[in-house]
Design a protein around this motif. Structure first.
Motif, PDB file in Angstrom:
ATOM      1  N   LYS A 193      -1.407  -6.798   9.742  1.00  0.00           N
ATOM      2  CA  LYS A 193      -0.011  -7.040  10.544  1.00  0.00           C
ATOM      3  C   LYS A 193       0.040  -8.849  10.629  1.00  0.00           C
ATOM      4  CE  LYS A 193       2.677  -6.641  14.589  1.00  0.00           C
ATOM      5  NZ  LYS A 193       2.569  -6.286  16.073  1.00  0.00           N
ATOM      6  N   ASP A 194      -1.216  -9.303  10.940  1.00  0.00           N
ATOM      7  CA  ASP A 194      -0.892 -10.650  11.056  1.00  0.00           C
ATOM      8  C   ASP A 194      -0.961 -11.465   9.901  1.00  0.00           C
ATOM      9  OD1 ASP A 194      -1.140 -10.563  14.021  1.00  0.00           O
ATOM     10  OD2 ASP A 194      -3.352 -11.005  14.084  1.00  0.00           O
ATOM     11  N   ILE A 195      -1.639 -10.947   9.170  1.00  0.00           N
ATOM     12  CA  ILE A 195      -1.691 -11.754   7.587  1.00  0.00           C
ATOM     13  C   ILE A 195      -0.217 -11.461   7.029  1.00  0.00           C
ATOM     14  CG2 ILE A 195      -2.662 -11.759   5.332  1.00  0.00           C
ATOM     15  CD1 ILE A 195      -5.229 -10.415   6.443  1.00  0.00           C
ATOM     16  N   ALA A 196       0.167 -10.357   7.107  1.00  0.00           N
ATOM     17  CA  ALA A 196       1.561 -10.246   6.461  1.00  0.00           C
ATOM     18  C   ALA A 196       2.543 -10.991   7.191  1.00  0.00           C
ATOM     19  CB  ALA A 196       1.842  -8.495   6.538  1.00  0.00           C
ATOM     20  N   GLN A 197       2.678 -11.150   8.390  1.00  0.00           N
ATOM     21  CA  GLN A 197       3.543 -11.710   9.355  1.00  0.00           C
ATOM     22  C   GLN A 197       3.545 -13.104   8.741  1.00  0.00           C
ATOM     23  OE1 GLN A 197       3.646 -10.708  13.335  1.00  0.00           O
ATOM     24  NE2 GLN A 197       5.136 -12.184  13.917  1.00  0.00           N
ATOM     25  N   ASP A 198       2.214 -13.629   9.091  1.00  0.00           N
ATOM     26  CA  ASP A 198       2.042 -15.188   8.992  1.00  0.00           C
ATOM     27  C   ASP A 198       2.398 -15.677   7.637  1.00  0.00           C
ATOM     28  OD1 ASP A 198       1.573 -15.175  11.666  1.00  0.00           O
ATOM     29  OD2 ASP A 198      -0.726 -15.362  11.583  1.00  0.00           O
ATOM     30  N   MET A 199       1.984 -14.793   6.751  1.00  0.00           N
ATOM     31  CA  MET A 199       2.143 -15.499   5.343  1.00  0.00           C
ATOM     32  C   MET A 199       3.283 -14.807   4.527  1.00  0.00           C
ATOM     33  SD  MET A 199      -0.332 -17.289   5.295  1.00  0.00           S
ATOM     34  CE  MET A 199      -0.179 -17.982   3.808  1.00  0.00           C
ATOM     35  N   SER A 200       4.147 -14.125   5.226  1.00  0.00           N
ATOM     36  CA  SER A 200       5.603 -13.673   4.561  1.00  0.00           C
ATOM     37  C   SER A 200       5.156 -12.756   3.434  1.00  0.00           C
ATOM     38  CB  SER A 200       6.239 -14.864   4.190  1.00  0.00           C
ATOM     39  OG  SER A 200       6.851 -15.425   5.210  1.00  0.00           O
ATOM     40  N   ILE A 201       4.319 -11.815   3.716  1.00  0.00           N
ATOM     41  CA  ILE A 201       3.884 -10.941   2.553  1.00  0.00           C
ATOM     42  C   ILE A 201       4.269  -9.444   2.857  1.00  0.00           C
ATOM     43  CG2 ILE A 201       1.976  -9.753   1.300  1.00  0.00           C
ATOM     44  CD1 ILE A 201       0.484 -12.300   1.731  1.00  0.00           C
ATOM     45  N   PRO A 202       4.802  -8.578   2.319  1.00  0.00           N
ATOM     46  CA  PRO A 202       5.042  -7.111   2.809  1.00  0.00           C
ATOM     47  C   PRO A 202       3.896  -6.537   3.091  1.00  0.00           C
ATOM     48  CG  PRO A 202       6.259  -7.828   0.675  1.00  0.00           C
ATOM     49  CD  PRO A 202       5.456  -8.815   0.951  1.00  0.00           C
ATOM     50  N   ARG A 203       3.672  -5.841   4.414  1.00  0.00           N
ATOM     51  CA  ARG A 203       2.378  -5.395   4.888  1.00  0.00           C
ATOM     52  C   ARG A 203       1.918  -4.324   3.726  1.00  0.00           C
ATOM     53  NH1 ARG A 203       1.050  -2.448  10.233  1.00  0.00           N
ATOM     54  NH2 ARG A 203      -1.031  -2.681  10.110  1.00  0.00           N
ATOM     55  N   ASP A 204       2.761  -3.312   3.240  1.00  0.00           N
ATOM     56  CA  ASP A 204       2.594  -2.295   2.208  1.00  0.00           C
ATOM     57  C   ASP A 204       1.710  -3.006   1.001  1.00  0.00           C
ATOM     58  OD1 ASP A 204       3.051  -0.378   4.127  1.00  0.00           O
ATOM     59  OD2 ASP A 204       4.925   0.083   3.293  1.00  0.00           O
ATOM     60  N   TYR A 205       2.424  -3.989   0.608  1.00  0.00           N
ATOM     61  CA  TYR A 205       1.809  -4.473  -0.631  1.00  0.00           C
ATOM     62  C   TYR A 205       0.735  -5.220  -0.486  1.00  0.00           C
ATOM     63  CZ  TYR A 205       2.632  -6.944  -5.299  1.00  0.00           C
ATOM     64  OH  TYR A 205       2.522  -7.301  -6.556  1.00  0.00           O
ATOM     65  N   LEU A 206       0.555  -5.944   0.858  1.00  0.00           N
ATOM     66  CA  LEU A 206      -0.636  -6.501   1.033  1.00  0.00           C
ATOM     67  C   LEU A 206      -1.911  -5.616   1.112  1.00  0.00           C
ATOM     68  CD1 LEU A 206      -2.315  -9.085   2.107  1.00  0.00           C
ATOM     69  CD2 LEU A 206      -1.595  -8.192   4.550  1.00  0.00           C
ATOM     70  N   ILE A 207      -1.607  -4.258   1.552  1.00  0.00           N
ATOM     71  CA  ILE A 207      -2.731  -3.376   1.914  1.00  0.00           C
ATOM     72  C   ILE A 207      -3.167  -2.990   0.420  1.00  0.00           C
ATOM     73  CG2 ILE A 207      -3.108  -0.912   2.507  1.00  0.00           C
ATOM     74  CD1 ILE A 207      -1.581  -1.715   5.039  1.00  0.00           C
ATOM     75  N   GLN A 208      -2.029  -2.813  -0.652  1.00  0.00           N
ATOM     76  CA  GLN A 208      -2.598  -2.578  -2.154  1.00  0.00           C
ATOM     77  C   GLN A 208      -3.319  -3.772  -2.741  1.00  0.00           C
ATOM     78  OE1 GLN A 208       0.905  -1.673  -4.477  1.00  0.00           O
ATOM     79  NE2 GLN A 208       1.580  -0.452  -2.797  1.00  0.00           N
ATOM     80  N   LEU A 209      -2.826  -4.861  -2.509  1.00  0.00           N
ATOM     81  CA  LEU A 209      -3.535  -5.998  -2.812  1.00  0.00           C
ATOM     82  C   LEU A 209      -4.925  -6.140  -2.185  1.00  0.00           C
ATOM     83  CD1 LEU A 209      -0.541  -8.683  -2.995  1.00  0.00           C
ATOM     84  CD2 LEU A 209      -1.618  -7.439  -4.745  1.00  0.00           C
ATOM     85  N   ALA A 210      -5.228  -5.775  -1.147  1.00  0.00           N
ATOM     86  CA  ALA A 210      -6.293  -6.137  -0.355  1.00  0.00           C
ATOM     87  C   ALA A 210      -7.371  -4.778  -0.866  1.00  0.00           C
ATOM     88  CB  ALA A 210      -6.258  -5.515   1.044  1.00  0.00           C
ATOM     89  N   GLN A 211      -6.881  -3.742  -1.395  1.00  0.00           N
ATOM     90  CA  GLN A 211      -7.855  -2.848  -2.096  1.00  0.00           C
ATOM     91  C   GLN A 211      -8.557  -3.462  -3.339  1.00  0.00           C
ATOM     92  OE1 GLN A 211      -8.978   0.057  -0.933  1.00  0.00           O
ATOM     93  NE2 GLN A 211     -10.143   0.004  -2.863  1.00  0.00           N
ATOM     94  N   LEU A 212      -7.632  -4.130  -4.163  1.00  0.00           N
ATOM     95  CA  LEU A 212      -7.988  -4.697  -5.349  1.00  0.00           C
ATOM     96  C   LEU A 212      -9.329  -5.928  -4.896  1.00  0.00           C
ATOM     97  CD1 LEU A 212      -4.749  -5.283  -7.484  1.00  0.00           C
ATOM     98  CD2 LEU A 212      -6.612  -3.734  -7.960  1.00  0.00           C
ATOM     99  N   LEU A 213      -8.789  -6.612  -3.969  1.00  0.00           N
ATOM    100  CA  LEU A 213      -9.681  -7.804  -3.440  1.00  0.00           C
ATOM    101  C   LEU A 213     -11.093  -7.114  -2.991  1.00  0.00           C
ATOM    102  CD1 LEU A 213      -7.057  -9.920  -1.934  1.00  0.00           C
ATOM    103  CD2 LEU A 213      -8.386 -10.638  -3.855  1.00  0.00           C
TER     104      LEU A 213
END
Length: 161
Positions: free
Chosen positions: A27-47
């Motif tokens: 939530k903090d990452i998505a909000q502070d970095m202007s990233i859609p949270r659902d997309y962030l979670i998908q990218l986090a899996q790759l990372l």
């Protein structure tokens, strides 16, 4: 150069984690970095699959870097985020590999990729954060990295000849 959305968002998230130096919620990452949270979670899996970040479950969980920012290169992050696209590109290249007209272009394109990979592999997250503190010094430092990598590639080519 325009980055793909996945690369842009993923880099922002990883640099954010590097700057914070602690576990951060999606939530903090998505909000502070202007990233859609659902997309962030998908990218986090790759990372995560690439060993760049770790996920911590639970109430005080979130994401954190799996290694020190000085041990994670820009190339590692980009490769983790672009892995699916590279597989498709490799398949297309293999299909066209025997075309005579393509051979000269393929060699030129491979030089571009080699230079890109070499330069991005020479830059760590820690270096980028340091460079962001002073824009002029940062640009000079990154230009110096480009020169150093160019010289290394030239020396490598000369020793192979």
């Amino acid at each position: 150069m325009q980055l793909k959305a996945s690369t842009d968002y993923g880099l922002r998230a990883v640099l954010y984690l590097a700057a914070q130096g602690q576990t951060c919620s999606s939530k903090d990452i998505a909000q502070d970095m202007s990233i859609p949270r659902d997309y962030l979670i998908q990218l986090a899996q790759l990372l995560r699959n690439a060993g760049i970040i770790e996920a911590r479950p639970g109430k005080h969980g979130g994401y954190r870097l799996a290694k020190d920012p000085s041990e994670i290169t820009l190339l590692q992050v980009v490769n983790a985020l672009d892995d699916d696209a590279k597989d498709t590109t490799r398949a297309r290249r293999k299909d066209r590999a025997n075309a005579t007209m393509v051979q000269g272009i393929k060699k030129a394109y491979d030089l571009v990729l080699d230079g890109y990979d070499s330069y991005f592999d020479s830059i760590t997250l820690a270096m980028l954060l340091d460079c962001s503190k002073d824009e002029k010094m940062g640009k000079e430092y990154l230009a110096g990295r480009l020169i150093a990598e160019s010289q290394r590639l030239l020396a490598e080519a000369a020793s192979a000849a």
